[in-house]
Design a protein around this motif. Structure first.
Motif, PDB file in Angstrom:
ATOM      1  N   LEU A  27      33.467  50.315  34.522  1.00 14.43           N
ATOM      2  CA  LEU A  27      34.824  50.587  34.985  1.00 14.43           C
ATOM      3  C   LEU A  27      34.749  51.426  36.243  1.00 14.43           C
ATOM      4  CD1 LEU A  27      36.546  51.513  31.593  1.00 14.43           C
ATOM      5  CD2 LEU A  27      36.351  49.272  32.673  1.00 14.43           C
ATOM      6  N   GLY A  28      35.541  51.080  37.247  1.00 13.98           N
ATOM      7  CA  GLY A  28      35.466  51.807  38.514  1.00 13.98           C
ATOM      8  C   GLY A  28      36.819  52.058  39.129  1.00 13.98           C
ATOM      9  N   ARG A  29      36.819  52.968  40.076  1.00 11.14           N
ATOM     10  CA  ARG A  29      38.045  53.268  40.825  1.00 11.14           C
ATOM     11  C   ARG A  29      37.681  53.638  42.247  1.00 11.14           C
ATOM     12  NH1 ARG A  29      41.448  57.462  42.332  1.00 11.14           N
ATOM     13  NH2 ARG A  29      43.666  56.924  42.350  1.00 11.14           N
ATOM     14  N   ILE A  30      38.468  53.112  43.191  1.00 10.78           N
ATOM     15  CA  ILE A  30      38.293  53.399  44.619  1.00 10.78           C
ATOM     16  C   ILE A  30      39.265  54.486  45.033  1.00 10.78           C
ATOM     17  CG2 ILE A  30      38.436  52.442  46.955  1.00 10.78           C
ATOM     18  CD1 ILE A  30      36.157  51.286  45.379  1.00 10.78           C
ATOM     19  N   ALA A  31      38.782  55.391  45.876  1.00 12.13           N
ATOM     20  CA  ALA A  31      39.653  56.434  46.437  1.00 12.13           C
ATOM     21  C   ALA A  31      39.599  56.351  47.956  1.00 12.13           C
ATOM     22  CB  ALA A  31      39.215  57.817  45.962  1.00 12.13           C
ATOM     23  N   SER A  32      40.759  56.443  48.580  1.00 11.93           N
ATOM     24  CA  SER A  32      40.831  56.442  50.037  1.00 11.93           C
ATOM     25  C   SER A  32      42.251  56.790  50.451  1.00 11.93           C
ATOM     26  CB  SER A  32      40.432  55.083  50.612  1.00 11.93           C
ATOM     27  OG  SER A  32      40.481  55.115  52.022  1.00 11.93           O
ATOM     28  N   ASN A  33      42.421  57.105  51.733  1.00 12.65           N
ATOM     29  CA  ASN A  33      43.754  57.436  52.240  1.00 12.65           C
ATOM     30  C   ASN A  33      44.597  56.193  52.506  1.00 12.65           C
ATOM     31  OD1 ASN A  33      43.184  60.191  52.218  1.00 12.65           O
ATOM     32  ND2 ASN A  33      42.258  60.120  54.254  1.00 12.65           N
ATOM     33  N   GLY A  34      43.938  55.029  52.609  1.00 10.29           N
ATOM     34  CA  GLY A  34      44.668  53.810  52.932  1.00 10.29           C
ATOM     35  C   GLY A  34      44.918  52.939  51.715  1.00 10.29           C
ATOM     36  N   ASP A  35      45.213  51.656  51.972  1.00  7.33           N
ATOM     37  CA  ASP A  35      45.487  50.691  50.915  1.00  7.33           C
ATOM     38  C   ASP A  35      44.196  50.412  50.141  1.00  7.33           C
ATOM     39  OD1 ASP A  35      46.491  48.748  49.313  1.00  7.33           O
ATOM     40  OD2 ASP A  35      46.760  47.237  50.876  1.00  7.33           O
ATOM     41  N   ILE A  36      44.248  50.505  48.816  1.00 14.88           N
ATOM     42  CA  ILE A  36      43.035  50.328  48.009  1.00 14.88           C
ATOM     43  C   ILE A  36      43.140  49.089  47.109  1.00 14.88           C
ATOM     44  CG2 ILE A  36      42.281  52.726  48.018  1.00 14.88           C
ATOM     45  CD1 ILE A  36      43.802  53.192  45.442  1.00 14.88           C
ATOM     46  N   GLU A  37      44.043  48.179  47.431  1.00 19.88           N
ATOM     47  CA  GLU A  37      44.169  46.926  46.682  1.00 19.88           C
ATOM     48  C   GLU A  37      43.376  45.832  47.379  1.00 19.88           C
ATOM     49  OE1 GLU A  37      47.640  44.041  44.742  1.00 19.88           O
ATOM     50  OE2 GLU A  37      48.132  45.441  46.360  1.00 19.88           O
ATOM     51  N   ASN A  38      42.815  44.888  46.607  1.00 20.58           N
ATOM     52  CA  ASN A  38      42.083  43.728  47.120  1.00 20.58           C
ATOM     53  C   ASN A  38      40.820  44.106  47.894  1.00 20.58           C
ATOM     54  OD1 ASN A  38      43.767  41.767  46.034  1.00 20.58           O
ATOM     55  ND2 ASN A  38      45.145  41.788  47.785  1.00 20.58           N
ATOM     56  N   ILE A  39      40.181  45.200  47.516  1.00 17.10           N
ATOM     57  CA  ILE A  39      38.871  45.535  48.074  1.00 17.10           C
ATOM     58  C   ILE A  39      37.818  44.755  47.291  1.00 17.10           C
ATOM     59  CG2 ILE A  39      37.171  47.389  48.365  1.00 17.10           C
ATOM     60  CD1 ILE A  39      39.533  49.297  48.774  1.00 17.10           C
ATOM     61  N   HIS A  40      36.895  44.110  47.992  1.00 14.13           N
ATOM     62  CA  HIS A  40      35.892  43.278  47.344  1.00 14.13           C
ATOM     63  C   HIS A  40      34.769  44.162  46.790  1.00 14.13           C
ATOM     64  CE1 HIS A  40      37.226  39.836  50.205  1.00 14.13           C
ATOM     65  NE2 HIS A  40      38.124  40.131  49.295  1.00 14.13           N
ATOM     66  N   VAL A  41      34.466  43.974  45.507  1.00 14.67           N
ATOM     67  CA  VAL A  41      33.374  44.690  44.841  1.00 14.67           C
ATOM     68  C   VAL A  41      32.345  43.649  44.422  1.00 14.67           C
ATOM     69  CG1 VAL A  41      32.745  46.274  42.996  1.00 14.67           C
ATOM     70  CG2 VAL A  41      35.034  46.385  43.999  1.00 14.67           C
ATOM     71  N   ILE A  42      31.135  43.753  44.946  1.00 16.80           N
ATOM     72  CA  ILE A  42      30.110  42.731  44.725  1.00 16.80           C
ATOM     73  C   ILE A  42      28.874  43.366  44.109  1.00 16.80           C
ATOM     74  CG2 ILE A  42      28.672  40.961  45.819  1.00 16.80           C
ATOM     75  CD1 ILE A  42      30.698  41.058  48.183  1.00 16.80           C
ATOM     76  N   THR A  52      39.711  44.937  43.596  1.00 14.61           N
ATOM     77  CA  THR A  52      40.463  46.049  43.015  1.00 14.61           C
ATOM     78  C   THR A  52      41.937  45.683  42.853  1.00 14.61           C
ATOM     79  OG1 THR A  52      40.841  46.981  45.215  1.00 14.61           O
ATOM     80  CG2 THR A  52      38.920  47.779  43.996  1.00 14.61           C
ATOM     81  N   ASP A  53      42.590  46.352  41.888  1.00 19.03           N
ATOM     82  CA  ASP A  53      44.024  46.144  41.726  1.00 19.03           C
ATOM     83  C   ASP A  53      44.779  47.107  42.640  1.00 19.03           C
ATOM     84  OD1 ASP A  53      43.999  48.662  40.544  1.00 19.03           O
ATOM     85  OD2 ASP A  53      44.178  47.909  38.496  1.00 19.03           O
ATOM     86  N   ILE A  54      46.090  47.183  42.480  1.00 16.13           N
ATOM     87  CA  ILE A  54      46.919  47.982  43.386  1.00 16.13           C
ATOM     88  C   ILE A  54      46.577  49.469  43.339  1.00 16.13           C
ATOM     89  CG2 ILE A  54      48.771  48.341  41.700  1.00 16.13           C
ATOM     90  CD1 ILE A  54      50.758  47.973  44.036  1.00 16.13           C
ATOM     91  N   ASP A  55      46.010  49.930  42.207  1.00 15.90           N
ATOM     92  CA  ASP A  55      45.637  51.340  42.071  1.00 15.90           C
ATOM     93  C   ASP A  55      44.160  51.597  42.375  1.00 15.90           C
ATOM     94  OD1 ASP A  55      48.224  52.186  41.201  1.00 15.90           O
ATOM     95  OD2 ASP A  55      47.795  51.312  39.235  1.00 15.90           O
ATOM     96  N   GLY A  56      43.449  50.570  42.822  1.00 18.57           N
ATOM     97  CA  GLY A  56      42.039  50.729  43.163  1.00 18.57           C
ATOM     98  C   GLY A  56      41.087  50.599  41.993  1.00 18.57           C
ATOM     99  N   HIS A  57      41.566  50.171  40.822  1.00 19.02           N
ATOM    100  CA  HIS A  57      40.706  50.016  39.652  1.00 19.02           C
ATOM    101  C   HIS A  57      40.014  48.654  39.670  1.00 19.02           C
ATOM    102  CE1 HIS A  57      43.712  53.051  38.010  1.00 19.02           C
ATOM    103  NE2 HIS A  57      42.549  53.680  37.939  1.00 19.02           N
ATOM    104  N   PHE A  58      38.831  48.595  39.035  1.00 17.86           N
ATOM    105  CA  PHE A  58      38.112  47.322  38.912  1.00 17.86           C
ATOM    106  C   PHE A  58      37.159  47.381  37.725  1.00 17.86           C
ATOM    107  CE2 PHE A  58      35.441  50.028  41.549  1.00 17.86           C
ATOM    108  CZ  PHE A  58      34.160  49.818  41.053  1.00 17.86           C
TER     109      PHE A  58
END
Length: 268
Positions: A27-42, A52-58
């Protein structure tokens, strides 16, 4: 006694190898000042991907020492190696840094003095004029392609001066009827569909190819052919037009397996 110690060592080694190779759902979460949705995790090691979803979770399958890559147009590429701590916690927290494009200082146009009348006299630019300024209605939508324009012209009944058709004053052009009978309208409709698929295929390719082939390796000489193979699928537009990257990637992954199977059949 020596045999027992040896057995314990062997069991310990196998136990370590099993723990080392055990795959978990991370389980993961992205943090950043910008948009964190649809970031590719490979997961480059396991050749798995997600976004990632709208909250940066994946969620993504991973094991010890796997390499995870985080990719997005607006962020710098980041790689993280899965450590024992991450495995124990079954969670990962990643901070991404935004791309910053710094430009050299430039001076555009003339330097203003602060004296309004002097600055106006020194300006040589003209105010832009558009069709609204002169009272002409203008088109603000997406321009039609050449094939779409031809299809519209071939299908449209246009009034003609003089004569009548079916007892109605005036007449209409019979060109659409001729086009329908001769098959020209059908041909133009097929051409519009082909152009739509080609445009969509190029968009998907430009947006997702780099990340997709990072986890689904394919010889560079075959990559363009692969996307045409995807576009030939009757469900290509349905699964890729106006869909999220995640849904498009799932479709590409399915076609990837079919493409590899076809390559193998051709070899045999």
């Amino acid at each position: 006694m020596l045999k027992i110690k040896t057995l314990l060592v062997v069991v310990g080694v196998f136990g370590f190898q099993e723990a080392f190779s055990q795959t978990i759902e991370l389980l993961g979460r992205i943090a950043s000042n910008g948009d964190i949705e649809n970031i590719h995790v490979i997961n480059n090691t396991a050749q798995a991907f997600t976004i990632t979803d709208i909250d940066g979770h994946f969620k993504i399958p991973a094991k010890l020492s796997d390499t995870l890559t985080f990719s997005s147009i607006q962020y710098k590429l980041k790689e993280v190696v899965v450590t024992q701590t991450i495995i124990d916690n079954e969670a990962i927290f990643v901070t991404l840094n935004e791309h910053i494009n710094e430009l050299d200082e430039v001076i555009v146009g003339k330097i203003l003095t602060g004296d309004l009348f002097s600055d106006i006299r020194n300006m040589d630019a003209n105010a832009p004029i558009d069709f609204y300024d002169v009272g002409i209605p203008g088109f603000t939508g997406t321009p039609a392609t050449q094939s779409e324009r031809r299809l519209s012209e071939a299908s449209k009944f246009s009034p003609k001066a003089g004569g009548s058709l079916g007892g109605v004053g005036g007449s209409v052009s019979i060109a659409p009827l001729i086009n329908a009978i001769t098959g020209r309208t059908k041909m133009l409709k097929n051409r519009v569909k082909i152009e739509e698929k080609e445009s969509l295929m190029q968009t998907i390719k430009g947006r997702l190819a780099s990340d997709f082939f990072a986890s689904n390796p394919l010889d560079e000489s075959l990559q363009a052919d692969f996307f045409y193979f995807c576009a030939d699928d009757p469900n290509f537009v349905k699964h890729c037009k106006n869909q999220t990257d995640f849904k498009a990637l799932i479709f590409l992954r399915m076609k990837y397996k079919q493409y590899l199977a076809n390559l193998e059949d051709n070899k045999n």
